[in-house]
Design a protein around this motif. Structure first.
Motif, mmCIF file in Angstrom:
data_model
loop_
_atom_site.group_PDB
_atom_site.id
_atom_site.type_symbol
_atom_site.label_atom_id
_atom_site.label_comp_id
_atom_site.label_asym_id
_atom_site.label_seq_id
_atom_site.Cartn_x
_atom_site.Cartn_y
_atom_site.Cartn_z
ATOM 1 N N PRO B 29 0.792 -1.245 0.063
ATOM 2 C CA PRO B 29 0.006 -0.142 0.289
ATOM 3 C C PRO B 29 0.816 1.281 -0.054
ATOM 4 C CG PRO B 29 -0.210 -1.101 2.154
ATOM 5 C CD PRO B 29 0.410 -1.955 0.970
ATOM 6 N N LEU B 30 1.995 1.201 0.810
ATOM 7 C CA LEU B 30 2.788 2.561 0.762
ATOM 8 C C LEU B 30 3.377 2.718 -0.578
ATOM 9 C CD1 LEU B 30 3.370 4.377 3.136
ATOM 10 C CD2 LEU B 30 5.351 3.060 3.587
ATOM 11 N N LEU B 259 0.995 14.183 7.161
ATOM 12 C CA LEU B 259 2.320 14.202 6.640
ATOM 13 C C LEU B 259 2.452 12.400 6.480
ATOM 14 C CD1 LEU B 259 4.069 15.897 9.566
ATOM 15 C CD2 LEU B 259 3.146 16.691 7.713
ATOM 16 N N PHE B 260 3.052 12.183 5.021
ATOM 17 C CA PHE B 260 3.096 11.147 4.450
ATOM 18 C C PHE B 260 4.515 10.531 4.336
ATOM 19 C CE2 PHE B 260 1.782 7.552 1.780
ATOM 20 C CZ PHE B 260 0.353 7.447 2.259
ATOM 21 N N ASP B 261 4.834 9.391 4.569
ATOM 22 C CA ASP B 261 6.210 8.824 4.267
ATOM 23 C C ASP B 261 7.157 9.571 5.062
ATOM 24 O OD1 ASP B 261 7.941 6.982 3.074
ATOM 25 O OD2 ASP B 261 7.905 7.910 1.392
ATOM 26 N N GLY B 262 7.357 9.661 6.239
ATOM 27 C CA GLY B 262 8.304 10.471 6.848
ATOM 28 C C GLY B 262 7.582 11.984 6.822
ATOM 29 N N ASN B 263 8.159 12.824 6.531
ATOM 30 C CA ASN B 263 7.500 13.994 5.994
ATOM 31 C C ASN B 263 7.897 14.583 4.404
ATOM 32 O OD1 ASN B 263 10.024 15.098 6.582
ATOM 33 N ND2 ASN B 263 9.512 16.200 8.143
ATOM 34 N N ALA B 264 7.989 13.403 3.489
ATOM 35 C CA ALA B 264 8.218 13.710 2.439
ATOM 36 C C ALA B 264 6.968 14.364 1.710
ATOM 37 C CB ALA B 264 8.384 12.383 1.729
ATOM 38 N N PHE B 265 5.983 14.071 1.948
ATOM 39 C CA PHE B 265 4.826 14.731 1.389
ATOM 40 C C PHE B 265 3.724 15.178 2.364
ATOM 41 C CE2 PHE B 265 6.269 11.202 -1.199
ATOM 42 C CZ PHE B 265 6.432 11.475 -2.368
#
Lengths: 294, 341, 229
Positions: B29-30, B259-265
């Motif tokens: 999913p990620l 905040l997605f994928d660490g704070n990448a997005f």
């Protein structure tokens, strides 16, 4: 409250019902004889024990002073609890705890129409609260009916001390509860109905089902009937369906059976009262059988 | 013929692709999300900064004194307000009470089950309560009735007692509701507002929807006129008297970012799916109704840290979003009042 | 009436009858996670129902329920939930879904009379929307009875309910004409009860048609959406 019956047993019972001759020789609308003993628990305001077949229910009534329902400030109120004794399920395992609450709420609903204005002490503030605690000693079929009979008998037996209300001059009220055992009021129980349970087996309905008959009933209808023959509650609790026409027939016979039951209960209670007046020291209560045996 | 065959082959291929995408989504999913996000797009077709379609309907219910239904995408929150008369507490004789609650019945999502309210519901209730009454009850927020058990007016007194009456002129101390307005007779009679928000469908970002519903319902609230019977001193409703509408010193709205994928997005207005995978979230509450827009709350419950620049960016996006919400409310209220006439 | 109102549920429905508004969601068939559910093996699915009442659901003149009445209100809700489950139990083909539970969640958003009947109808729609196999749709209707005038009021409002001498609710499986739930509280004569139940039945038949239409149209709608990219 069901037994696991074999298909043959079920067919046998169904055939008996269809032929209007049940396995114990009764017709479809015949009720078994029941016994009533009232006033057998000494520290209650009223009590009764009713036995029908093996089913055995004890009801204790306790009156306490409490606050009235805000919606009905000039009336007393009922509180109903039902418990199964841990040994009551001798023959069957119970479905779940819901049964206790269902029984209690059914009884509470049948008592809704009863006028309790006599139990009001100070409108909106103080009234008698009638705690009805039922203990099912043995559950062997037809618990609703037996329970409602026991509740009615216990309420008939209930004596509530008279209360004097006086003003202490500062706008506060003082209550004085009479401790004279003869200075009491009785409850008006004319509006208390009895429940008649009708079980549908095959294409017919029967009253006063035994536990075997209950186990093969497709659906059950509980009808509360009062002495005027009016219905105070109709509820169908079990899962199965029932045809409207059969339902109407069932209501009809519930009315007759219910009125008959009420008069029978009345007669039994009167008889008991007379017997008690004649032989005040006669042995009653739980150890009767034992004592007469020794 | 040939073109038809090509079209059929295309549709088969498309179906195959769709099935593959579905499988890929389930297994990784990620990674599935990452591929979308790297193209500045989300699986539901939105850009990263886009909020879902939002709607508000005022007073859909007849049984409450005021109500509002807020929908953000599929997420819907219904807020109902019941007003009751109560006696003010001794500590705050000039104030009424507000009890705010947000509930997530088991119906609204597959994860919420029967039983006591989840931590999420309790935290959200507390956040909303803080916004509605503000610092007026600052010391009481710790004991604010976030438990959804219906509290009687008497109970709520104890919940909100224990604070000194602060200076009502202090603008910073205000919440959405000015508690002074809920007082009818000082020390004797006041209103107790039960503000209950029920989440009917939780498809992500219930915070924004809950605040929108609560603000909407508060704006729709009209309190009946109360008269005191001279002889008995008992309050009664006066149907012919002037009913009052609260002035509501402020109308804040919320905008939530995930905040997605660490704070990448940073994704605006996350869906439930995104919420389940997010590494953190930040909710920004601001009021743009007055000439000087004010920032009310930046609520960031844990998760990955957020850089100051990113936060500043979120805030500027939030202000834009909140302007549209404010316009939505005004439009809805205007259409409501024209309908009344 | 509409279906598919809760995005995450397997099936859901919303029903609105003037002031009475009910929403139902079906989750399942899924693993039975309730206490004791995992230990025992069930050949049939367990149909479980839970009812939540929004705090603002009852009409505005009602006092808010105090803590005193709270327990009895909870008991009433449980009773309500059991009634909904019994009404539907016989019609859902539970034997098709062994070892699982089908959870029905009802939220009463507004109650202006007939909430029980509305909940049953709403649950039926939600079950159908979830694609759970049923023998037939169960439809329910309620009437208010006035003992002194022998009048049966169809689909009463809250005000009418509070003034009536009795209220009857009946759930009917229309295609084979079987009553699956009957509930009457309050006093009435035999004649009046029969009249009330007949009224309920004819209402149920009407509702059955309406609900079928709703399901068909929602299905068509959904198909249209799927065909369009």
């Amino acid at each position: 409250m069901t037994l696991a019956l074999s298909r043959f047993e079920q067919e046998d019972i169904a055939a008996g019902v269809a032929a209007n001759l049940r396995s114990d020789g009764r017709l479809r609308t015949d009720y078994r004889p029941f016994t009533v003993e009232s006033g057998i628990v000494s520290n209650t305001s009223g009590s009764a024990r009713v036995r029908l077949g093996l089913t055995d229910v004890l009801v204790g009534v306790k009156a306490e002073i409490g606050e009235p329902d805000q919606a009905k400030p000039t009336q007393g109120r009922f509180e109903v609890t039902v418990d199964f004794s841990s040994t009551s399920a001798s023959a069957a395992a119970f479905d779940d705890d819901n049964t206790e609450t269902e029984l209690a709420s059914a009884i509470a609903r049948t008592l809704k129409g009863v006028d309790l204005s006599a139990l009001c002490i100070v409108p909106g503030e103080q009234c008698w609260v009638i705690y009805i605690d039922a203990l099912i000693l043995v559950a062997a079929g037809n618990a609703y009916d037996v329970l409602s009979l026991a509740v009615r008998a216990a309420l008939a037996n209930t004596r509530i001390p008279k209360v004097e209300v006086s003003d202490d001059g500062h706008g506060r009220v003082e209550l004085e509860v009479s401790d004279d055992p003869h200075h009491v009021t009785e409850l008006d129980i004319r509006a208390v109905p009895v429940i008649v349970t009708l079980s549908k087996i095959g294409a017919f309905h029967i009253v006063d089902a035994t536990i075997e008959e209950e186990s093969c009933a497709k659906s059950r209808v509980h009808v509360a009937v009062d002495s005027k023959g009016a219905f105070c509650m109709v509820t169908k609790a079990s899962a199965g369906g029932i045809e409207p026409q059969l339902l109407f027939d069932a209501l009809e016979s519930a009315k007759q059976v219910g009125q008959h039951l009420l008069s029978q209960l009345e007669a039994t209670l009167k008889q008991e009262e007379r017997a008690l007046a004649m032989f005040p020291n006669s042995q009653r209560g739980f150890l009767t059988d034992l004592q007469s045996a020794t | 013929m040939a073109s038809e065959a090509v079209a059929a082959a295309d549709s088969v291929e498309l179906a195959q692709l769709q099935r593959d995408a579905e499988t890929f989504k389930r297994v990784h999913p990620l990674e599935y999300y990452r591929r979308f996000l790297s193209q500045q797009l989300r699986p539901d077709g939105r850009g990263l900064e886009r909020f879902r379609d939002t709607s508000l309907s005022i007073n859909p219910l007849a049984t409450a004194h005021a109500s509002a239904l807020a929908k953000i995408g599929q997420t819907s929150v219904l807020c109902g307000i019941k007003a009751e008369l109560a006696v003010p507490s001794l500590q705050t004789p000039g104030w009424g009470f507000v009890v705010t609650n947000v509930t997530f019945p088991p119906m609204c999502s597959a994860s919420s089950r029967l039983g006591p309210p989840s931590e999420q519901a309790q935290a959200l209730s507390r956040l909303m309560h803080g916004l509605v009454v503000g610092k007026q009850a600052a010391s009481s927020t710790a004991t604010a009735p976030s438990v959804p058990a219906p509290t009687t007016p008497l109970k709520s007194q104890s919940a909100q007692a224990g604070m000194a009456e602060s200076n009502p002129a202090d603008a910073g101390a205000r919440g959405i509701v000015d508690l002074n307005e809920l007082c009818i007779t000082r020390g004797e009679l006041c209103w107790c507002l039960y503000v209950d928000a029920v989440c009917l469908d939780d498809a992500g970002n219930s915070t924004d929807a809950a605040l929108l519903a609560i603000v909407g319902a508060l704006h729709a609230l009209v309190l009946p006129a109360v008269t005191l019977d001279a002889a008995s001193g008992k309050p009664g409703f006066n149907p012919s008297g002037n009913s009052t509408q609260l002035t509501l010193p402020a109308t804040p709205f919320a905008a939530t970012f995930s905040l997605f994928d660490g704070n990448a997005f940073t994704l605006a207005d996350p869906t439930a799916e995104e919420e389940a995978m997010q590494s953190g979230a930040v909710t920004i509450v601001a009021d743009v109704s007055s000439e000087n827009p004010t920032l009310w709350t930046v609520h960031k419950p844990g998760g990955t840290p957020l850089s100051a620049t990113a936060l500043r960016q979120c805030i500027s996006q939030a202000v834009e979003r909140i302007k549209t919400l404010d316009a939505l409310l005004q439009a809805e209220l205007a259409s409501q009042s024209t309908a009344m006439e | 009436m509409s279906t598919g109102t809760v995005s995450h549920a397997n099936g859901s429905a919303y029903l609105e009858l003037a002031g009475t508004r009910v929403m139902a969601a079906v989750y399942g068939p899924r693993e039975n996670t309730r206490a004791g559910g995992l230990q025992q093996f069930n050949e049939q699915a367990v149909l479980q129902c839970d009812v939540a009442r929004a705090p603002f659901a009852s009409p505005r003149d009602d006092a808010r329920i105090g803590t005193d009445a709270n327990t009895s209100a909870a008991a009433a809700d449980r009773q309500f939930a059991t009634s909904v489950a019994t009404a539907l139990q016989s019609s859902v083909r539970l034997e098709k879904y062994a070892k699982s539970s089908i959870d029905l969640f009802v939220t009463i958003i507004g109650d202006d009379g007939g909430a029980l009947a509305a909940s049953i109808n709403c649950c039926t729609l939600a079950l159908a929307d979830a694609g759970i196999e049923m023998n037939d749709m169960v439809t329910a209707a309620s009437v208010a009875l006035a003992a002194n005038t022998n009048i049966v009021l169809w689909d009463p409002t809250h005000l009418e309910e509070s003034r009536a001498s009795a209220i009857a609710t009946q759930a009917l499986r229309v295609s084979d004409n079987l009553v699956t739930l009957l509930d009457q509280s309050g006093e009435s004569s035999l004649k009046l009860s029969v009249k009330a139940l007949e009224a309920c039945s004819s209402m149920s038949v009407q509702l059955h048609g309406l609900m079928q239409q709703t399901l068909v149209s929602s299905l068509l709608e959904r198909r249209k959406q799927q065909l369009l990219p």
